[in-house]
Design a protein around this motif. Structure first.
Motif, PDB file in Angstrom:
ATOM      1  N   ALA A 170      -4.704   6.554   8.274  1.00 33.13           N
ATOM      2  CA  ALA A 170      -3.520   6.566   7.409  1.00 33.13           C
ATOM      3  C   ALA A 170      -2.964   5.157   7.244  1.00 33.13           C
ATOM      4  CB  ALA A 170      -2.458   7.504   7.995  1.00 33.13           C
ATOM      5  N   ALA A 171      -2.920   4.400   8.342  1.00 29.14           N
ATOM      6  CA  ALA A 171      -2.407   3.020   8.277  1.00 29.14           C
ATOM      7  C   ALA A 171      -3.274   2.153   7.376  1.00 29.14           C
ATOM      8  CB  ALA A 171      -2.334   2.426   9.681  1.00 29.14           C
ATOM      9  N   LEU A 172      -4.588   2.372   7.412  1.00 30.87           N
ATOM     10  CA  LEU A 172      -5.472   1.569   6.568  1.00 30.87           C
ATOM     11  C   LEU A 172      -5.269   1.907   5.092  1.00 30.87           C
ATOM     12  CD1 LEU A 172      -7.582  -0.619   6.518  1.00 30.87           C
ATOM     13  CD2 LEU A 172      -9.353   1.130   6.775  1.00 30.87           C
ATOM     14  N   GLY A 173      -5.082   3.197   4.782  1.00 32.69           N
ATOM     15  CA  GLY A 173      -4.789   3.567   3.405  1.00 32.69           C
ATOM     16  C   GLY A 173      -3.545   2.873   2.896  1.00 32.69           C
ATOM     17  N   GLU A 174      -2.496   2.840   3.724  1.00 32.26           N
ATOM     18  CA  GLU A 174      -1.260   2.155   3.345  1.00 32.26           C
ATOM     19  C   GLU A 174      -1.473   0.648   3.196  1.00 32.26           C
ATOM     20  OE1 GLU A 174       2.017   2.988   5.880  1.00 32.26           O
ATOM     21  OE2 GLU A 174       2.051   5.133   5.424  1.00 32.26           O
ATOM     22  N   ALA A 175      -2.241   0.064   4.113  1.00 30.23           N
ATOM     23  CA  ALA A 175      -2.474  -1.387   4.045  1.00 30.23           C
ATOM     24  C   ALA A 175      -3.224  -1.751   2.770  1.00 30.23           C
ATOM     25  CB  ALA A 175      -3.255  -1.846   5.275  1.00 30.23           C
ATOM     26  N   PHE A 176      -4.249  -0.973   2.427  1.00 32.64           N
ATOM     27  CA  PHE A 176      -4.975  -1.230   1.184  1.00 32.64           C
ATOM     28  C   PHE A 176      -4.012  -1.178  -0.007  1.00 32.64           C
ATOM     29  CE2 PHE A 176      -9.350   0.528   2.755  1.00 32.64           C
ATOM     30  CZ  PHE A 176      -9.617  -0.680   3.368  1.00 32.64           C
ATOM     31  N   GLN A 177      -3.144  -0.169  -0.027  1.00 32.06           N
ATOM     32  CA  GLN A 177      -2.276  -0.032  -1.184  1.00 32.06           C
ATOM     33  C   GLN A 177      -1.236  -1.145  -1.265  1.00 32.06           C
ATOM     34  OE1 GLN A 177       0.430   3.468  -1.912  1.00 32.06           O
ATOM     35  NE2 GLN A 177      -0.827   3.575  -3.754  1.00 32.06           N
ATOM     36  N   LEU A 178      -0.693  -1.551  -0.132  1.00 30.24           N
ATOM     37  CA  LEU A 178       0.284  -2.634  -0.168  1.00 30.24           C
ATOM     38  C   LEU A 178      -0.371  -3.926  -0.667  1.00 30.24           C
ATOM     39  CD1 LEU A 178       3.183  -3.449   0.250  1.00 30.24           C
ATOM     40  CD2 LEU A 178       2.686  -3.863   2.674  1.00 30.24           C
ATOM     41  N   THR A 179      -1.626  -4.146  -0.310  1.00 33.34           N
ATOM     42  CA  THR A 179      -2.354  -5.294  -0.859  1.00 33.34           C
ATOM     43  C   THR A 179      -2.452  -5.186  -2.380  1.00 33.34           C
ATOM     44  OG1 THR A 179      -3.646  -5.561   1.175  1.00 33.34           O
ATOM     45  CG2 THR A 179      -4.553  -6.542  -0.825  1.00 33.34           C
ATOM     46  N   ASN A 180      -2.760  -3.995  -2.861  1.00 32.73           N
ATOM     47  CA  ASN A 180      -2.805  -3.799  -4.312  1.00 32.73           C
ATOM     48  C   ASN A 180      -1.443  -4.076  -4.948  1.00 32.73           C
ATOM     49  OD1 ASN A 180      -5.504  -3.064  -4.311  1.00 32.73           O
ATOM     50  ND2 ASN A 180      -5.084  -0.874  -4.193  1.00 32.73           N
ATOM     51  N   PHE A 181      -0.374  -3.638  -4.301  1.00 31.14           N
ATOM     52  CA  PHE A 181       0.967  -3.875  -4.850  1.00 31.14           C
ATOM     53  C   PHE A 181       1.267  -5.369  -4.944  1.00 31.14           C
ATOM     54  CE2 PHE A 181       2.649   0.450  -3.133  1.00 31.14           C
ATOM     55  CZ  PHE A 181       2.091   1.100  -4.219  1.00 31.14           C
ATOM     56  N   LEU A 182       0.875  -6.120  -3.922  1.00 30.40           N
ATOM     57  CA  LEU A 182       1.094  -7.569  -3.947  1.00 30.40           C
ATOM     58  C   LEU A 182       0.276  -8.223  -5.061  1.00 30.40           C
ATOM     59  CD1 LEU A 182       1.127  -8.118  -0.113  1.00 30.40           C
ATOM     60  CD2 LEU A 182       2.889  -9.012  -1.647  1.00 30.40           C
ATOM     61  N   ARG A 183      -0.960  -7.828  -5.179  1.00 33.96           N
ATOM     62  CA  ARG A 183      -1.830  -8.403  -6.213  1.00 33.96           C
ATOM     63  C   ARG A 183      -1.336  -8.061  -7.611  1.00 33.96           C
ATOM     64  NH1 ARG A 183      -7.239  -5.340  -6.455  1.00 33.96           N
ATOM     65  NH2 ARG A 183      -5.746  -3.885  -7.376  1.00 33.96           N
ATOM     66  N   ASP A 184      -0.757  -6.854  -7.767  1.00 34.33           N
ATOM     67  CA  ASP A 184      -0.439  -6.328  -9.099  1.00 34.33           C
ATOM     68  C   ASP A 184       1.050  -6.358  -9.423  1.00 34.33           C
ATOM     69  OD1 ASP A 184      -3.152  -5.789  -9.352  1.00 34.33           O
ATOM     70  OD2 ASP A 184      -2.950  -3.704  -8.708  1.00 34.33           O
ATOM     71  N   VAL A 185       1.813  -7.241  -8.763  1.00 28.90           N
ATOM     72  CA  VAL A 185       3.261  -7.306  -9.023  1.00 28.90           C
ATOM     73  C   VAL A 185       3.542  -7.447 -10.514  1.00 28.90           C
ATOM     74  CG1 VAL A 185       5.353  -8.648  -8.685  1.00 28.90           C
ATOM     75  CG2 VAL A 185       3.838  -8.242  -6.756  1.00 28.90           C
ATOM     76  N   ALA A 186       2.856  -8.356 -11.171  1.00 30.81           N
ATOM     77  CA  ALA A 186       3.117  -8.620 -12.589  1.00 30.81           C
ATOM     78  C   ALA A 186       2.774  -7.403 -13.441  1.00 30.81           C
ATOM     79  CB  ALA A 186       2.314  -9.837 -13.045  1.00 30.81           C
ATOM     80  N   GLU A 187       1.624  -6.805 -13.195  1.00 29.36           N
ATOM     81  CA  GLU A 187       1.197  -5.641 -13.965  1.00 29.36           C
ATOM     82  C   GLU A 187       2.160  -4.473 -13.769  1.00 29.36           C
ATOM     83  OE1 GLU A 187      -2.586  -2.581 -13.790  1.00 29.36           O
ATOM     84  OE2 GLU A 187      -2.953  -4.703 -13.377  1.00 29.36           O
ATOM     85  N   ASP A 188       2.621  -4.265 -12.539  1.00 29.53           N
ATOM     86  CA  ASP A 188       3.561  -3.170 -12.278  1.00 29.53           C
ATOM     87  C   ASP A 188       4.909  -3.423 -12.951  1.00 29.53           C
ATOM     88  OD1 ASP A 188       1.760  -1.666 -10.778  1.00 29.53           O
ATOM     89  OD2 ASP A 188       2.264  -2.724  -8.921  1.00 29.53           O
ATOM     90  N   LEU A 189       5.340  -4.683 -13.003  1.00 33.33           N
ATOM     91  CA  LEU A 189       6.578  -5.009 -13.720  1.00 33.33           C
ATOM     92  C   LEU A 189       6.473  -4.640 -15.189  1.00 33.33           C
ATOM     93  CD1 LEU A 189       7.591  -8.474 -12.244  1.00 33.33           C
ATOM     94  CD2 LEU A 189       9.065  -6.454 -12.329  1.00 33.33           C
ATOM     95  N   ASP A 190       5.304  -4.815 -15.764  1.00 33.32           N
ATOM     96  CA  ASP A 190       5.110  -4.443 -17.161  1.00 33.32           C
ATOM     97  C   ASP A 190       5.321  -2.948 -17.369  1.00 33.32           C
ATOM     98  OD1 ASP A 190       4.525  -7.063 -17.721  1.00 33.32           O
ATOM     99  OD2 ASP A 190       2.346  -6.777 -17.774  1.00 33.32           O
ATOM    100  N   ARG A 191       5.111  -2.166 -16.312  1.00 32.44           N
ATOM    101  CA  ARG A 191       5.335  -0.714 -16.380  1.00 32.44           C
ATOM    102  C   ARG A 191       6.734  -0.329 -15.915  1.00 32.44           C
ATOM    103  NH1 ARG A 191      -0.230  -0.506 -13.846  1.00 32.44           N
ATOM    104  NH2 ARG A 191      -1.655  -0.003 -15.558  1.00 32.44           N
ATOM    105  N   GLY A 192       7.545  -1.342 -15.638  1.00 35.43           N
ATOM    106  CA  GLY A 192       8.915  -1.069 -15.246  1.00 35.43           C
ATOM    107  C   GLY A 192       9.106  -0.760 -13.786  1.00 35.43           C
TER     108      GLY A 192
END
Length: 318
Positions: A170-192
């Motif tokens: 479970a911790a690894l799943g969360e770690a992978f996703q938080l990495t994605n969130f950091l990488r995709d900050v700009a793209e996620d902002l475009d989605r509000g």
């Protein structure tokens, strides 16, 4: 190559095989890092990973448009949830992606509650655009990421009782996703949306407007860089929490997860090397480094398959 995987997994019937192939295509197109790591699994186990990833990606795409939740997403997601519930109950699915994931759920006796938690987080994306603190973000990530680790765990197999390995998965799943969130900050902002804890940002004087300023100018500033550095450090602590779980996996599965573990942290390395510039380019591990990580893993995979007992290929009647 996917035919060999389907044969090894004893997946029969042209419609069901086509369903798995569709999930594999989704995985290959959208999950390049983890798709590469999945190639290190025994062929019989790969279709299940493709099905789980493909379903998660398909559901996520139903929710998201370029500027946030798609029109009609709530209704479409409700239809997916209804199909999934019926499929988990009856053992078949109407949509090809649902058919594959339901078959995987039956073969590996996956808990339906994990799928319900996942769908709950997908519904959150229809209305929630930010998270006050890490506790709030983790409640979202439990359904969107931690449960994926828990679903994948029976597919990978364990060398210890599964409940011992589960918290690390479970911790690894969360770690992978938080990495994605950091990488995709700009793209996620475009989605509000902002998938970073607001209180951690605020401690550095950063709010949504400041992030939008960086997005518009395609560059960061000292305050934003400091905030992102703190989130990266938090992310690395998540990988440390997950690390003891890798040797708990079945030997044949360890090279796959160890490779994904290394490559995802490599994304953090790239973000740090770019001085936390997540605005001008999407940070990714260079191909050369990916190969340097993957090639030794291939050797470990071969060794594991020669020395460890093979993982059985479950069937829908198991």
């Amino acid at each position: 190559m996917s035919r060999a995987e389907l044969d090894a997994a004893r997946i029969d019937g042209p419609e069901l095989r086509a369903s798995y192939q569709r999930c594999r295509a989704l995985h290959e197109r959208h999950g390049r890092t983890y798709f590469l790591a999945t190639r290190l699994l025994p062929p019989a186990r790969r279709p299940a990973i493709h099905a789980l990833y493909g379903f998660a990606r398909w559901a996520d795409d139903i929710v998201d448009g370029e500027s946030g939740a798609r029109p009609g997403a709530e209704r479409a997601l409700a239809e997916v949830e209804d199909q999934l519930e019926r499929g988990l109950r009856d053992g078949s699915g109407e949509h090809p992606v649902v058919a594959a994931v339901v078959d995987t759920a039956r073969r590996y006796a996956l808990d339906p509650e994990l799928f319900r938690a996942f769908m709950a987080s997908m519904r959150m994306d229809l209305t929630v655009t930010g998270y006050a603190d890490f506790a709030a973000l983790r409640r979202y990530m439990y359904g969107s990421a931690a449960v994926i680790g828990l679903m994948v765990l029976p597919v990978l197999g364990t060398a210890v009782p599964r409940e011992r390995a589960a918290p690390h998965a479970a911790a690894l799943g969360e770690a992978f996703q938080l990495t994605n969130f950091l990488r995709d900050v700009a793209e996620d902002l475009d989605r509000g949306r902002v998938y970073l804890p607001a209180d951690m940002l605020a401690a550095h004087g950063v709010d949504r407007d400041r992030l939008l300023w960086c997005r518009a100018r395609r560059q960061g500033d000292p305050a934003v860089r400091a905030a992102l550095a703190e989130v990266v450090a938090l992310n690395r602590s998540g990988y440390r929490e997950a690390a003891p779980g890798v040797p708990m996996l079945a030997p044949a599965s360890r090279p796959c997860v160890a490779t994904a573990f290394t490559l995802y942290q490599g994304i953090l390395d790239e973000i740090e090397s770019a001085d936390y510039d997540v605005w001008s380019a999407r940070r990714a591990v260079p191909v050369g480094r990916r190969l340097r990580v993957a090639l030794p893993a291939v050797a470990r995979t071969v060794a594991a398959r020669l020395t460890a007992p093979p993982l059985p290929a479950p069937t829908a009647t198991d």
